[in-house]
Design a protein around this motif. Structure first.
Motif, PDB file in Angstrom:
ATOM      1  N   THR A  47      16.255  33.294  40.893  1.00 29.64           N
ATOM      2  CA  THR A  47      17.249  33.922  40.016  1.00 29.64           C
ATOM      3  C   THR A  47      16.817  35.279  39.497  1.00 29.64           C
ATOM      4  OG1 THR A  47      16.306  32.899  38.031  1.00 29.64           O
ATOM      5  CG2 THR A  47      17.984  31.633  39.238  1.00 29.64           C
ATOM      6  N   GLY A  48      15.533  35.569  39.585  1.00 31.15           N
ATOM      7  CA  GLY A  48      15.042  36.794  38.969  1.00 31.15           C
ATOM      8  C   GLY A  48      15.259  36.819  37.476  1.00 31.15           C
ATOM      9  N   GLY A  49      15.455  35.640  36.914  1.00 29.97           N
ATOM     10  CA  GLY A  49      15.704  35.549  35.479  1.00 29.97           C
ATOM     11  C   GLY A  49      17.139  35.832  35.097  1.00 29.97           C
ATOM     12  N   GLN A  50      17.976  36.134  36.068  1.00 29.41           N
ATOM     13  CA  GLN A  50      19.378  36.440  35.796  1.00 29.41           C
ATOM     14  C   GLN A  50      20.206  35.186  36.034  1.00 29.41           C
ATOM     15  OE1 GLN A  50      20.188  39.520  34.551  1.00 29.41           O
ATOM     16  NE2 GLN A  50      17.947  39.712  34.599  1.00 29.41           N
ATOM     17  N   ILE A  51      20.715  34.585  34.967  1.00 34.52           N
ATOM     18  CA  ILE A  51      21.506  33.372  35.078  1.00 34.52           C
ATOM     19  C   ILE A  51      22.835  33.575  34.389  1.00 34.52           C
ATOM     20  CG2 ILE A  51      19.544  31.812  35.250  1.00 34.52           C
ATOM     21  CD1 ILE A  51      19.808  31.279  32.276  1.00 34.52           C
ATOM     22  N   ALA A  52      23.793  32.755  34.758  1.00 40.05           N
ATOM     23  CA  ALA A  52      25.120  32.877  34.173  1.00 40.05           C
ATOM     24  C   ALA A  52      25.081  32.529  32.697  1.00 40.05           C
ATOM     25  CB  ALA A  52      26.089  31.943  34.900  1.00 40.05           C
ATOM     26  N   ASP A  53      26.024  33.118  31.939  1.00 41.34           N
ATOM     27  CA  ASP A  53      26.109  32.789  30.518  1.00 41.34           C
ATOM     28  C   ASP A  53      26.331  31.301  30.348  1.00 41.34           C
ATOM     29  OD1 ASP A  53      25.744  35.336  29.686  1.00 41.34           O
ATOM     30  OD2 ASP A  53      27.873  35.769  29.361  1.00 41.34           O
ATOM     31  N   ARG A  54      25.631  30.725  29.403  1.00 45.75           N
ATOM     32  CA  ARG A  54      25.836  29.323  29.073  1.00 45.75           C
ATOM     33  C   ARG A  54      26.697  29.252  27.833  1.00 45.75           C
ATOM     34  NH1 ARG A  54      20.356  26.848  26.734  1.00 45.75           N
ATOM     35  NH2 ARG A  54      21.823  25.337  25.894  1.00 45.75           N
ATOM     36  N   PRO A  55      27.445  28.188  27.658  1.00 50.47           N
ATOM     37  CA  PRO A  55      28.217  28.069  26.419  1.00 50.47           C
ATOM     38  C   PRO A  55      27.301  28.102  25.205  1.00 50.47           C
ATOM     39  CG  PRO A  55      28.887  26.434  28.030  1.00 50.47           C
ATOM     40  CD  PRO A  55      27.639  27.078  28.561  1.00 50.47           C
ATOM     41  N   GLN A  56      27.770  28.743  24.173  1.00 59.70           N
ATOM     42  CA  GLN A  56      26.982  28.848  22.944  1.00 59.70           C
ATOM     43  C   GLN A  56      27.718  28.148  21.819  1.00 59.70           C
ATOM     44  OE1 GLN A  56      24.275  31.360  22.594  1.00 59.70           O
ATOM     45  NE2 GLN A  56      24.215  31.638  24.780  1.00 59.70           N
ATOM     46  N   SER A  57      26.952  27.484  20.957  1.00 59.42           N
ATOM     47  CA  SER A  57      27.579  26.714  19.888  1.00 59.42           C
ATOM     48  C   SER A  57      27.982  27.570  18.705  1.00 59.42           C
ATOM     49  CB  SER A  57      26.634  25.631  19.401  1.00 59.42           C
ATOM     50  OG  SER A  57      25.491  26.219  18.840  1.00 59.42           O
ATOM     51  N   ALA A  58      27.272  28.639  18.523  1.00 57.41           N
ATOM     52  CA  ALA A  58      27.569  29.489  17.370  1.00 57.41           C
ATOM     53  C   ALA A  58      27.043  30.872  17.651  1.00 57.41           C
ATOM     54  CB  ALA A  58      26.926  28.935  16.100  1.00 57.41           C
ATOM     55  N   SER A  59      27.692  31.864  17.093  1.00 58.20           N
ATOM     56  CA  SER A  59      27.215  33.220  17.324  1.00 58.20           C
ATOM     57  C   SER A  59      25.934  33.438  16.546  1.00 58.20           C
ATOM     58  CB  SER A  59      28.268  34.226  16.876  1.00 58.20           C
ATOM     59  OG  SER A  59      28.502  34.101  15.499  1.00 58.20           O
ATOM     60  N   LEU A  60      25.043  34.194  17.166  1.00 66.01           N
ATOM     61  CA  LEU A  60      23.831  34.581  16.452  1.00 66.01           C
ATOM     62  C   LEU A  60      24.135  35.805  15.617  1.00 66.01           C
ATOM     63  CD1 LEU A  60      21.098  34.060  19.145  1.00 66.01           C
ATOM     64  CD2 LEU A  60      21.390  32.809  17.023  1.00 66.01           C
TER      65      LEU A  60
END
Length: 729
Positions: free
Chosen positions: A548-561
């Protein structure tokens, strides 16, 4: 007070104290007249092969022996590192103990035993501190495998009195035939605040008989002292041991006070007075942590003064110092964790000294990811009064910096070395609607196992646990985190998250600490295993993630940082936080937090790499592609609490093998659950039952074995995993 090799505080050359010296640190020459040389009979320490040699010295030679030991410790700290500050404070006391008592017949139990370096020097192991080629011969803690003078393997805190009670009980039951004389427990350097220490005091008073408790009061823990007992202790010191209340007397124990805790003659006299005593007694000695570091320059002087070696113009190298009084812990002599300048007195950086060779190197994973977490939490304090970071001591080791603690104010609590209390305390905060985050080392959390089950899990308390140094490491056998997954992931109701990047780590933290009542908040406690060396190395070098070269798709996030974080929070800037975790909708679907992530879809072989073992999964997949033309499926499970049955079922089609990789104990661990899943969900079509291979650590204690060697031992290398896969074909 506690630390494993290489995971302590950054520090610098204690002889050179200028800013320039910090940048170009080197081991300073010690004047030959005071440098012990192993094998040179002109130096006392070289002639000490056992405690009998200490007893044979003339009284006027004891101070010179202390002086040589102190010089040896300072040089050893530069070259090897270790718990130098506490040992410098215990030089005279340890010499006096072996002058008066008759080890090993008289049993001396060192609490935590990080302050046993001098004891080791006096019991036949001086060469391990004098000769750089032999530094690795001894551990940083007592160990009966090294010497009959060591009673226990001890790396955790507060247990010496309980252990001493057990030794004394058997002696008293068996009589002279037991072979046990005086029993001495040496406790202090913050360890008295541990709850089990009070349980030991309570038992000692009831049991009676000969038991000598030496309380090393250096006015410190790892950072500052915390707790209501420290006020009465200060009044005891100020009154010469006469003030009331006296907590030792309150337990029914006899009590003696020695103000001159770095005066070997005074200590010899005090120990002679209590030798062969017929009832339990506490000998309270007032020592100076880091005694022998240069304590005369001010913090400002250190920023501008030219470097100069310490002057040993006092009999033992202990200087008069005025930096031992403070009005509140954060400003204890202005000795910040980051300033590579350990010195006398209340100096947090003197607790663990890294060798000079480590100065200027990037932060280790604990500090790196700890600072990152604090930078993400800090901007929330103003709007979330119930958000509290709790550290049962050892804050600096985990990136909870001096500066962060000052800014956090009441949002940060150091409970002292009290892991059980810290977890129960957090459960209380959660019950009241607050948001507690408890942070410490994986091996220390073992001490709170009951509280994880009862107060936290059974009560479904919304507690977030930051689990540092989990997984395999080159640490000593008392500080290994190889058992954390087997511990946490099998507690009912606990969600254990195992992120493989800073981005996932901060997303997990945001989800776990979502304020009570939030739509996306987890229903109970969450443990986040802080990423380790393999993950941090891959973030610094993307070629270590060849798929992946460290590049992965966005994962769902529970809350904004938070959109920003203080740039002063220990080196992790607002830009770093923003660039690492993309801000998403406030109420993303939290169910997806526990979904496994398939980072590459392939056939024949599926490789599932948990946490720190994930980079190995990508590297093995790349080797299979390059050498055998196999495109493997690569999966990051992201958590180890539950199995993603949808993913496991999908692997039945086109995959003959499923490989699990974990950098922790294999037996009772995570990978075996995948094996059990397919065994318990066997289907009639044999071609759809993949063969599972589990890779992980043996169920064993390891002691200072380099991480690379452990990986080889357990088959956790690209070559070994690839060979096992292809052998099955």
């Amino acid at each position: 007070m506690r630390s494993a090799s290489g995971n302590g505080f950054d520090s610098s050359d204690s002889f050179a104290v200028s800013g320039a010296a910090e940048r170009t640190a080197r081991l300073h020459d010690i004047p030959p007249s005071i440098t012990p040389s192993h094998g040179d009979d002109s130096h006392l320490l070289s002639r000490i092969a056992s405690p009998a040699d200490v007893k044979a010295l003339a009284s006027n030679e004891l101070a010179e022996l202390c002086r040589e030991i102190r010089t040896t410790l300072l040089a050893y700290g530069h070259q090897h590192g270790g718990h130098i500050g506490s040992n410098l404070g215990m030089v005279e006391a340890t010499v006096a103990l072996h002058r008066v008592f008759d080890s090993p017949r008289d049993r001396i139990v060192f609490d935590v035993s990080h302050q046993s370096y001098v004891h080791k020097m006096l019991t036949g192991r001086a060469a391990a501190y004098l000769d750089p080629d032999r530094f690795s011969e001894v551990t940083g803690f007592t160990n009966p495998d090294e010497s009959e003078h060591d009673q226990f393997v001890l790396g955790h805190t507060g247990t010496s009195i309980s252990l001493a009670c057990g030794l004394a009980k058997t002696r008293d039951m068996e009589g002279p035939g037991s072979g046990i004389g005086n029993v001495v427990a040496v406790i202090g350097d913050g360890s008295l605040s541990s709850g089990v220490a009070f349980e030991g005091l309570n038992n000692a008073a009831e049991q009676g008989g000969n038991l000598i408790i030496v309380f090393n009061d250096n006015e410190m823990s790892i950072a500052g002292d915390f707790g209501g007992m420290y006020g009465p202790l200060a009044r005891l010191r100020a009154s010469g041991g006469t003030a009331q209340p006296n907590l030792f007397n309150a337990f029914g124990l006899d009590y003696r006070y020695v103000e001159a805790g770095n005066d070997v003659s005074a200590l010899v006299a005090a120990f002679e007075e209590v030798r062969d005593i017929d009832h339990p007694v506490v000998v309270h000695i007032h020592t100076l942590k880091g005694a022998g570091y240069d304590g005369e320059e001010t913090h400002a002087d250190r920023q501008t003064a030219s470097a100069s070696p310490v002057s040993f113009d006092s009999p033992t190298g202990v200087h008069p110092t005025d930096n031992v009084n403070h009005s509140e812990p954060w400003h204890s002599d202005h000795c910040n964790l980051s300033d590579h300048e350990p010195h006398e007195g209340q100096c947090e950086a003197s607790h663990w000294q890294n060798p000079d060779a480590a100065i200027g190197k990037p932060d280790d994973p604990r500090k790196h990811y700890g600072k990152m977490a604090m930078a993400a939490l800090e901007p929330r304090f103003a709007a979330e009064p119930g958000l509290v970071v709790i550290s049962p001591a050892t804050p600096g080791s985990n990136g909870i910096t001096h500066e962060f603690r000052e800014r956090a104010g009441a949002h940060y609590v150091d409970t002292g070395i009290t892991e059980s209390h810290a977890v129960a305390y957090a459960a209380g905060i959660a019950r009241a609607g607050g948001t507690p985050v408890v942070a410490t080392t994986a091996s220390f959390f073992q001490r709170a196992y009951d509280q994880f089950f009862q107060e936290m899990s059974l009560n479904r308390s919304r507690v977030t646990v930051l689990d540092f140094l989990g997984g395999l490491s080159g640490s000593d056998n008392t500080h290994s985190g190889a058992y954390d997954v087997t511990m946490f992931s099998n507690i009912p109701g606990v969600t254990m998250l195992v992120p493989t990047s800073a981005r996932d780590y901060l997303a997990d933290l945001a989800w776990a600490t979502a304020p009570a009542g939030s739509a996306d908040a987890p229903a109970g406690p969450a443990v986040i295993r802080v990423p380790g060396e393999a993950i941090l190395a891959a973030e610094r070098d993307a070629t270590l993630l060849p798929v992946t070269g460290g590049q992965i798709a966005d994962r769902p996030q529970s809350a904004s940082l938070p959109a920003s974080a203080s740039s002063a929070s220990g080196g992790i800037s607002a830009a770093t936080v923003r660039g690492t975790v993309s801000v998403t909708a406030q109420h993303a679907d939290a169910r997806h937090m526990l979904d496994w992530r398939v980072n590459q879809t392939g056939s024949q072989v599926a490789i599932i790499g948990l946490g720190n073992a994930y980079p190995l999964a990508e590297q093995t997949a790349a080797a299979l592609s390059d050498d055998y033309g196999i495109t493997a499926t690569v999966i990051d499970p992201r958590q180890c609490t539950s199995l993603d049955s949808d993913v496991l079922e999908s692997l039945r089609d086109g995959h003959q093998q499923v490989i699990t990789l974990e950098d922790g104990q294999l037996e009772g661990g995570w990978g075996e659950k995948v094996t059990a899943y397919y065994a318990n969900h066997h289907v009639s079509d044999g071609s759809r039952n993949p063969h599972v291979l589990n890779f992980g650590a043996a169920k064993e204690f390891t002691d200072r074995v380099p991480l690379g060697e452990l990986n080889e031992r357990y088959g956790l290398t690209v070559e070994q995993v690839t060979e096992a896969i292809t052998r099955c074909f």
